[in-house]
Write a protein that holds these residues in place. Structure first.
Motif, PDB file in Angstrom:
ATOM      1  N   VAL A   1     -20.377  18.733 -27.027  1.00 48.59           N
ATOM      2  CA  VAL A   1     -21.825  18.549 -26.968  1.00 48.59           C
ATOM      3  C   VAL A   1     -22.528  19.870 -27.194  1.00 48.59           C
ATOM      4  N   ASP A   2     -23.792  19.758 -27.388  1.00 50.26           N
ATOM      5  CA  ASP A   2     -24.619  20.935 -27.565  1.00 50.26           C
ATOM      6  C   ASP A   2     -25.843  20.739 -26.667  1.00 50.26           C
ATOM      7  N   VAL A   3     -25.866  21.444 -25.554  1.00 47.80           N
ATOM      8  CA  VAL A   3     -26.924  21.252 -24.575  1.00 47.80           C
ATOM      9  C   VAL A   3     -27.708  22.545 -24.411  1.00 47.80           C
ATOM     10  N   ALA A   4     -28.990  22.460 -24.542  1.00 48.23           N
ATOM     11  CA  ALA A   4     -29.790  23.671 -24.344  1.00 48.23           C
ATOM     12  C   ALA A   4     -31.052  23.341 -23.577  1.00 48.23           C
ATOM     13  N   HIS A   5     -31.351  24.156 -22.600  1.00 45.64           N
ATOM     14  CA  HIS A   5     -32.591  24.011 -21.849  1.00 45.64           C
ATOM     15  C   HIS A   5     -33.283  25.363 -21.810  1.00 45.64           C
ATOM     16  N   GLU A   6     -34.582  25.319 -21.969  1.00 46.39           N
ATOM     17  CA  GLU A   6     -35.340  26.561 -21.956  1.00 46.39           C
ATOM     18  C   GLU A   6     -36.669  26.300 -21.277  1.00 46.39           C
ATOM     19  N   ALA A   7     -37.116  27.214 -20.482  1.00 44.32           N
ATOM     20  CA  ALA A   7     -38.437  27.035 -19.891  1.00 44.32           C
ATOM     21  C   ALA A   7     -39.114  28.376 -19.716  1.00 44.32           C
TER      22      ALA A   7
ATOM     23  N   ILE B   1     -23.385  17.028 -17.490  1.00 44.41           N
ATOM     24  CA  ILE B   1     -22.677  16.995 -18.765  1.00 44.41           C
ATOM     25  C   ILE B   1     -21.210  16.657 -18.522  1.00 44.41           C
TER      26      ILE B   1
ATOM     27  N   PRO C   1     -35.273  20.930 -13.959  1.00 48.93           N
ATOM     28  CA  PRO C   1     -34.423  20.138 -14.847  1.00 48.93           C
ATOM     29  C   PRO C   1     -33.058  19.889 -14.203  1.00 48.93           C
TER      30      PRO C   1
ATOM     31  N   MET D   1     -29.166  18.706 -15.325  1.00 49.84           N
ATOM     32  CA  MET D   1     -28.305  18.411 -16.475  1.00 49.84           C
ATOM     33  C   MET D   1     -26.922  18.027 -15.992  1.00 49.84           C
TER      34      MET D   1
END
Lengths: 406, 476
Positions: free
Chosen positions: B410-416, B405, B401, B403
């Motif tokens: 903002v509200d940014v979230a990544h999960e894997a 920004i 991923p 990102m």
């Protein structure tokens, strides 16, 4: 790009021979340096992330011609450690531990990995070698480097024998400031069987400085390498902290904290390569950016085909204090063995408005409330830092920077 | 399951790869890519000059662009030789723009689609089906009620003739210009067929609009273009399915999809891609969302040798929303490199990306995604979740991923997560009387359920069947 052109103009073989000669180095070391110098022409800058239309960190504009002054290296250095371990300056290490150097130097970070590692290898004039014999616990090894010249190239080697342990605390700062300075450091760690290395680093160079650092460790069976990486200084930092888990059941932790303000640019890589069975990695990085600063984070968890029964975790969180700042992140998973539990997460956000409201409604003035929330944001990282002194220093620097803010 | 899906049970999905028709084409271009070939395609389609000019310009751009390179973990495209691909084959159908009535189709084409189960789906009150065979859409139908409301659903080539103003304005101009990437340029030069969907203001098309694309000839390329224009306050769901039989040489599929989501409009675009395993699937799909518009991408990628596909949404208007739901399955010899791109260019925009992948028998899946939040896109949020399941140690599963920004509010979230199929789960199901194969199938079905539940039931069933087929024989 084909890099080398800018710097090669004022770099000569004679300079490299002079540096090596001053340190009384053996022929094979001089050869390694000369080969690195020669390779400059064909080597590229370190990889940076590219997405459509942009390159996350621009290293090509660095004017090495004016930054690199190979024969004028000045520093103020402390290298101290307990008697049971060897903590040696580079010059002493060349005399006392040639076999050790021959075995490990350049074996973990390839001198010709990229343009900047080759430049560092060709020109480094200072360094520290830490050797911990079997069974020895070396608690307090401290390396402090204060840069007083335009450029400084530093090399560090850590070798631990079976069942030994070492805690190293390294600090980098600027003494005499020049308008632009360049600090380059290569750190290689060879952790022997069942040994434990904790390597803490606090980079607080002048905000006019450029910094390029590679710290990389390799583990033997049951060995552990824990990194703590704090970045506060420089206008541009490109750094990588990484571990190759080569021994079965070995472990690593990479804890990172950064705080960028003004126009600082941090490009921070945390990488782990699982190359053996039952290996574990935990990567945690938290940072704050303010003003027009920018953070670039790349985290890689690479699980090789032979790395059975792997656990690998990564977290990265960035807090943005201003609208003009930018936070870029790419946490990557490369998984070639299915017997793996791997996960990563990343977040970017600002101070939670509700938290702020809650605190101000309890009578805390908005400025203190904000500062407390930022300090609170770092807590999960600070908690992971086992070295009290480093944790305290980092907390203090974060607090001081916050108080500078309006 | 209702009886609506019975036809899918009776359609042997595997047969899709095994039968191929004797090629009986009316017009067939030479191999490779030359101005001559482009002119021939355009002439055969009796195109206006402006379209020919766009094609020739795209060809020029294609020739001047390098192949993509330097991407970390990029799929291997070395076996793809565009010069060996036949870019245009027109089947022998009397009416070039397609036929209105199914019965007018040549038997062999009808037969093919019968095997694919297309007419049954159509009979089951789906609003429209456009089926593309090689380079042309040969059949379409549209319920009259939609036509009365001003909805247009036709073959893209026909749209060039009948709706030149709409096409002129939207076709590869602002959404996917040929300059976007090498394969978009290629597409711009040789595109043929595809769908044109126009939904006027405040019209809701309640039934999904469907198209099915199939490649039948060896060594051909398919370059269908889909252009969807959803005016203010309108709503439409477009579904495409793709397949091709197996051949020894490589096929190329390089489609182009452009979606214009007007103010307060809602477009869902669903794909089930099951190209044969010698196909290079290199598409460019993009949507532009105006204020409060909603774009939803739902895609399942099963087939192909290599897929490089990152459907992209540009959230241009305040309050617009994007959802990506993707599932990828890579088996032996497959490299499915797919993900999502979202550009948050306005305040209060939000996006959600949910990606599931399964790698087995030496296949590789990669989630490659880019989320960009521009300066000024305040109060935007994005959440990315990627889960990968791995079956064996020959397979690879990557997550990459990116990102960017530029805005703080903002509200940014990544999960894997990546994991193997759980031994405990298998054991549990086995202890309840299921054999190993069925247990694994059930776990996979559960794993992909969030995707299948977004699809109309026919496609969900098809997706499940395809995955079941893929799983068979590889287990145990």
């Amino acid at each position: 790009m084909s890099a080398g052109t800018q710097v090669h103009a004022n770099l000569t073989e004679e300079q490299v021979r002079e540096i090596s000669g001053d340190l009384d180095e053996p022929e094979w070391l001089l050869e390694t340096r000369l080969e690195a110098l020669e390779a400059l022409d064909s080597l590229d800058m370190p990889d940076v992330i590219k997405t459509p239309g942009r390159e996350w960190t621009n290293l090509h504009e660095l004017d090495f011609e004016s930054l690199v002054d190979p024969l004028n290296a000045a520093e103020n250095k402390d290298q101290v450690g307990p008697d049971e371990a060897d903590v040696l300056s580079w010059a002493d290490a060349v005399q006392e531990h040639e076999e050790l150097l021959k075995e490990h130097f350049g074996s973990i970070v390839d001198p010709q990995e990229n343009y900047l590692t080759a430049l560092s290898t060709a020109l480094f004039s200072t360094g520290t070698v830490i050797y911990v014999p079997e069974g020895v616990d070396a608690e307090d090894v401290a390396i402090r480097t204060e840069q007083n010249s335009r450029s400084l190239f530093n090399y560090t080697l850590v070798v631990t024998e079976e069942s030994s342990s070492v805690t190293i605390l390294e600090r980098q700062s600027t003494g005499e400031e020049a308008e632009e300075q360049y600090y380059s450091g290569v750190v290689e760690v060879a952790a022997g069987e069942n040994s434990y290395v904790q390597y803490g680093s606090l980079q607080n160079l002048s905000e006019e400085a450029y910094n390029f650092t590679v710290k990389r460790g390799v583990t033997d069976t049951y060995a552990t390498i824990d990194w703590i990486e704090g970045n506060l200084g420089t206008q541009l930092t490109k750094t990588e902290v990484s571990t190759e888990l080569r021994g079965d059941s070995s472990e690593t932790q990479i804890v990172g904290a950064f705080y960028g303000h003004n126009d600082q640019h941090f490009d921070l890589d945390a990488k782990v390569w699982h190359r053996a069975e039952h290996t574990t990695a935990d990567l945690i990085t938290r940072g704050v950016i303010d003003d027009i600063s920018r953070s670039v984070y790349e985290g890689v968890q690479d699980v090789g085909a032979d790395a059975w029964d792997t656990s690998s975790y990564q977290r990265e969180n960035t807090l943005m204090l201003s609208d003009e700042s930018e936070a870029d992140a790419s946490p990557q998973l490369i998984i070639n063995n299915h017997d793996t539990e791997a996960s990563h997460s990343a977040t970017v956000g600002q101070i939670d408005a509700e938290d702020l409201f809650y605190m101000t409604s309890r009578g805390v003035d908005p400025r203190s409330a904000r500062n407390m929330l930022v300090e609170g944001f770092f807590v999960p990282v600070l908690e992971e830092i086992d070295v009290d002194e480093l944790r305290d220093d980092l907390e203090e620097l974060i607090g001081a920077r916050l108080r500078q803010r309006d | 399951m209702s009886s609506d899906q019975d036809h899918l049970k009776e359609t042997d999905t595997e047969a899709r790869f095994e039968f191929k028709k004797e090629e009986n084409s009316a017009v067939r271009s030479g191999k490779g890519l030359t101005e001559e070939v482009i002119r021939m395609i355009s002439e055969d389609k009796d195109e206006p000059d402006w379209m020919l000019e766009r094609r020739l310009r795209a060809l020029e751009q294609y020739q001047n662009m390098p192949m993509p390179s330097g991407w970390p973990g990029m799929p291997d495209l070395s076996e793809l030789d565009v010069e060996e691909i036949i870019p245009y084959i027109r089947p022998d159908v009397d009416k070039r723009e397609g036929v209105d009535d199914w019965t007018e189709l040549p038997d062999e084409i009808k037969d093919t689609f019968d095997k694919l189960g297309i007419p049954e789906a159509e009979k089951n009150a789906l609003s429209g089906v456009g089926a593309q065979y090689e380079s042309e859409v040969v059949y379409q139908n549209m319920q009259e009620q939609w036509e009365e409301k001003g909805v247009i659903f036709c073959n893209m080539d026909k749209a060039v003739q009948d709706h030149p103003e709409l096409v002129k304005e939207h076709f590869m101009t602002t959404c996917v210009p040929p300059s976007d990437n090498k394969f978009a340029a290629l597409h711009g030069a040789v595109w043929s067929g595809g769908s044109f969907v126009y939904v006027p203001e405040d019209v809701t098309v309640e039934m999904p609009v469907q198209a099915y694309f199939r490649m039948n000839s060896e060594g051909m390329g398919q370059f269908e273009h889909t252009l969807i224009i959803a005016e203010e306050g309108s709503e439409v769901h477009y579904i495409e399915g793709c397949s091709a039989p197996k051949y020894g040489t490589h096929n190329l599929h390089s489609g182009g999809v452009e979606v214009f989501v007007g103010e307060d409009a809602h477009v869902q675009y669903s794909t089930v891609q099951n190209w044969s395993k010698n196909t290079f699937n290199l598409n460019t799909k993009r949507a532009i969302c105006e204020e409060n518009g909603t774009m939803e991408w739902v895609s399942g990628s099963m087939g192909s040798k290599v897929t490089m596909l990152y459907p992209c949404t540009i959230l241009k208007g305040r309050g617009s929303t994007d959802t990506h739901i993707t599932i990828a399955l890579a088996g032996e010899g497959q490299d499915i490199d797919t993900g999502a791109k979202v550009y948050h260019n306005a305040p209060e925009t939000s996006s959600t990306i949910e990606s599931k992948s399964i790698a087995k028998d030496g296949g590789r899946t990669n989630y490659r995604g880019l989320v960009h939040i521009a300066d000024g896109a305040e109060n935007s949020s994005t959440a990315v979740e990627c889960d990968a399941l791995m079956f064996d140690n020959e397979s690879t599963s990557d997550t990459m991923p990116y990102m960017e920004i530029e805005e703080s509010k903002v509200d940014v979230a990544h999960e894997a997560t990546v994991g193997k199929i759980g031994d405990e789960d298998i054991f549990y199901l086995q202890s309840r009387g299921l054999d190993d194969d069925d247990a694994k199938k059930m776990i996979v079905a559960g794993f992909i359920e969030p995707i299948t539940e977004e699809l109309p039931i026919e496609y969900a069933v098809e997706l499940n069947r395809l995955i079941e087929l893929e799983m068979e024989g590889s287990l145990g």
